[in-house]
Structures are given as structure tokens and as C-alpha cells.
Design a protein around this motif. Structure first.
Motif, PDB file in Angstrom:
ATOM      1  N   GLY A  83       0.822  -1.202   0.000  1.00 40.68           N
ATOM      2  CA  GLY A  83       0.000   0.000   0.000  1.00 40.68           C
ATOM      3  C   GLY A  83       0.856   1.253   0.000  1.00 40.68           C
ATOM      4  O   GLY A  83       2.016   1.238  -0.425  1.00 40.68           O
ATOM      5  N   ASP A  84       0.291   2.329   0.486  1.00 38.19           N
ATOM      6  CA  ASP A  84       1.013   3.603   0.540  1.00 38.19           C
ATOM      7  C   ASP A  84       1.957   3.633   1.736  1.00 38.19           C
ATOM      8  O   ASP A  84       1.563   3.296   2.856  1.00 38.19           O
ATOM      9  N   LEU A 107       5.974   5.647   3.053  1.00 40.24           N
ATOM     10  CA  LEU A 107       7.134   6.465   2.736  1.00 40.24           C
ATOM     11  C   LEU A 107       8.365   5.562   2.676  1.00 40.24           C
ATOM     12  O   LEU A 107       8.534   4.670   3.509  1.00 40.24           O
ATOM     13  N   THR A 108       9.210   5.806   1.708  1.00 41.57           N
ATOM     14  CA  THR A 108      10.434   5.020   1.574  1.00 41.57           C
ATOM     15  C   THR A 108      11.278   5.133   2.833  1.00 41.57           C
ATOM     16  O   THR A 108      11.894   4.159   3.265  1.00 41.57           O
ATOM     17  N   THR A 109      11.288   6.321   3.444  1.00 39.22           N
ATOM     18  CA  THR A 109      12.081   6.498   4.667  1.00 39.22           C
ATOM     19  C   THR A 109      11.590   5.583   5.782  1.00 39.22           C
ATOM     20  O   THR A 109      12.396   5.086   6.572  1.00 39.22           O
ATOM     21  N   GLU A 110      10.277   5.320   5.850  1.00 42.40           N
ATOM     22  CA  GLU A 110       9.744   4.395   6.855  1.00 42.40           C
ATOM     23  C   GLU A 110      10.264   2.980   6.604  1.00 42.40           C
ATOM     24  O   GLU A 110      10.636   2.267   7.543  1.00 42.40           O
ATOM     25  N   LEU A 111      10.282   2.593   5.360  1.00 44.87           N
ATOM     26  CA  LEU A 111      10.764   1.267   4.978  1.00 44.87           C
ATOM     27  C   LEU A 111      12.234   1.109   5.358  1.00 44.87           C
ATOM     28  O   LEU A 111      12.644   0.099   5.942  1.00 44.87           O
ATOM     29  N   ILE A 112      13.021   2.115   5.066  1.00 46.09           N
ATOM     30  CA  ILE A 112      14.454   2.081   5.367  1.00 46.09           C
ATOM     31  C   ILE A 112      14.695   2.054   6.871  1.00 46.09           C
ATOM     32  O   ILE A 112      15.525   1.284   7.365  1.00 46.09           O
ATOM     33  N   LYS A 113      13.965   2.878   7.615  1.00 48.08           N
ATOM     34  CA  LYS A 113      14.140   2.909   9.073  1.00 48.08           C
ATOM     35  C   LYS A 113      13.826   1.559   9.699  1.00 48.08           C
ATOM     36  O   LYS A 113      14.531   1.104  10.605  1.00 48.08           O
TER      37      LYS A 113
END
Length: 75
Positions: free
Chosen positions: A37-38, A40-46
């Protein structure tokens, strides 16, 4: 990043990479994060970084101590 990789396939790929490096007596830490789903890439990286640091911490709390002792005995 491994886009379009089925669930479980990323874990398999990373596991094979970790096993290969361990066989060469090189330790690497890997963190895997999956989102749908929707997001943020930064959330995925963190999230992946958090998991990688957990793996690294576990290594230094358990495995690294034994590795250092083995290296001392090989000298």
C-alpha cells in the motif's frame, strides 16, 4: 531494495548471502522490511535499519565473543 519479489523470497536471498559470507568468516547484518500500500520510503528504510541493528547487536552479544576467542587460540 528487492521490488516485485514474493514474500519469503527476500528472506531466502538474504539468508543465502549471509551463509555465503559466514562461510568466508565475514559477518554481515541484514534487515528486511516489507510494506504494501502507501508508505514512505524512509519508513521502509528505518524499519530495515532497526532490524539490521538488532541482528548486529545479537551478533556482538553472542557470536562475536566466541569468534574473538577462536582467533586468539589460532595465533
Amino acid at each position: 531494495f528487492l521490488p516485485d519479489v514474493r514474500e519469503g523470497e527476500a528472506e531466502k536471498i538474504c539468508g543465502e548471502m549471509v551463509d555465503d559470507m559466514n562461510a568466508r568468516q565475514i559477518h554481515i547484518s541484514v534487515g528486511i522490511s516489507r510494506r504494501t500500500g502507501d508508505f514512505l520510503t524512509t519508513e521502509l528504510i528505518k524499519e530495515a535499519e532497526r532490524r539490521m541493528y538488532e541482528d548486529k547487536q545479537e551478533y556482538y552479544e553472542h557470536d562475536a565473543r566466541g569468534a574473538r576467542q577462536r582467533m586468539r587460540h589460532q595465533r
